[in-house]
Enzyme design. Structure first.
Site, short mmCIF file in Angstrom:
data_model
loop_
_atom_site.label_atom_id
_atom_site.label_comp_id
_atom_site.label_asym_id
_atom_site.label_seq_id
_atom_site.Cartn_x
_atom_site.Cartn_y
_atom_site.Cartn_z
N HIS A 7 -7.09 -6.24 -0.50
CA HIS A 7 -5.96 -5.33 -0.33
C HIS A 7 -4.89 -5.89 0.61
CE1 HIS A 7 -3.86 -1.54 -0.48
NE2 HIS A 7 -3.95 -1.36 0.84
N ASP A 49 -9.14 -5.69 -4.89
CA ASP A 49 -8.67 -4.65 -3.96
C ASP A 49 -9.65 -3.48 -3.96
OD1 ASP A 49 -7.17 -2.63 -2.62
OD2 ASP A 49 -5.31 -3.61 -3.24
N SER A 105 0.84 -1.19 0.00
CA SER A 105 0.00 0.00 0.00
C SER A 105 0.88 1.26 0.00
CB SER A 105 -0.96 -0.05 1.20
OG SER A 105 -2.03 0.84 1.05
#
Length: 263
Positions: free
Chosen positions: A239, A212, A88
């Site tokens: 995610h 995601d 991320s």
């Protein structure tokens, strides 16, 4: 595959970097799998993440935020190299140190990550790299500075499973709800990197997560087009593949290491 002591070659050293609000704890499944297979593993707590004592509102710059990773690489002996794995917003941390410590990095792996060569330099960078969660409604708890602009934020507990952990085991999303902390969004959004560096000497690989809800597939694809990696792997994951598909993610990381001669 297990690395034994029959070879004098040192096992690959993986360094894991969490996303906003997370911590080293995010990687507990991957750490177990990797260390049990003989790999060396380091999991970093960035400023205000995990058990780091900083408060998100006190982290005013991206340099401050990324200092734990920068300090780690500064202290790494010149004759050692690591494989960086960023998740991320941890992709921004990986990119910054790839600019600064290219000679110490064997490979950079971006997992559902923000992969922008120069950080948030343009409006296009922000469009591609900043998650848009507006479809889910008012999902953030936000702290504002004296200038009335956001300085930190965290996704509200009632939205976390739906957005971040939609395919992850319930026990992992429960653990995450107990451990997630506000992240210093102003510092993270200030990330901009110099164009004069050796970053192109660091090979990079992207691992797409096709279910995601945070860094959505079109954003991942846009970043891949703009800064093409040497390879792209795909996971049927949310995610958080370190929770939802840890064995598959482990396999891809071993494959990535082998692609640069680390196995």
């Amino acid at each position: 595959m297990r690395i034994t002591e029959m070879t004098s070659k040192q096992p690959p050293h993986f360094v894991f970097v969490h996303g906003i609000g997370g911590g080293a704890w995010c990687w507990y499944k991957l750490r177990c799998l990797m260390e049990n297979s003989g790999y060396k593993v380091t999991c970093i707590d960035l400023a205000s993440g995990g058990i780091d004592r900083s408060d998100a509102s006190s982290v005013v710059s991206f340099d401050d935020y990324n200092k734990p990773l920068t300090d780690f690489l500064s202290a790494l002996p010149e004759n050692q190299k690591v494989i960086l794995v960023g998740h991320s917003a941890g992709g921004l941390s990986v990119t910054q140190v790839s600019h600064r410590f290219a000679k110490k990095i064997e490979l950079a792996v971006y997992v559902a990550a923000t992969m922008l060569r120069l950080g948030f330099l343009t409006d296009q960078d922000r469009e591609d790299g900043v998650p848009d969660l507006s479809d889910f409604g008012d999902v953030h708890e936000v702290e504002f500075g004296s200038d009335q602009l956001p300085i930190s934020a965290v996704i509200k507990k009632e939205f976390q499973r739906k957005i971040i952990y939609n395919m992850s085991p319930l026990e992992d999303s429960t653990l995450a709800a107990m451990l997630l902390r506000p992240g210093p969004i102003r510092a993270i959004l200030s990330a901009q990197f110099s164009t004069t560096s050796d970053i192109d000497k660091v090979p990079h690989i992207y691992i797409k997560t096709i279910h995601d809800n945070v860094v959505k597939p079109p954003q991942q694809e846009a970043m891949i087009r703009r800064w093409p990696p040497s390879d792209v792997y795909v996971l049927e994951s949310d995610h958080s593949p370190f929770f939802s598909t840890p064995f598959l993610l482990f396999g891809l990381l071993v494959k990535a290491a082998a692609s640069v001669g680390c196995n």
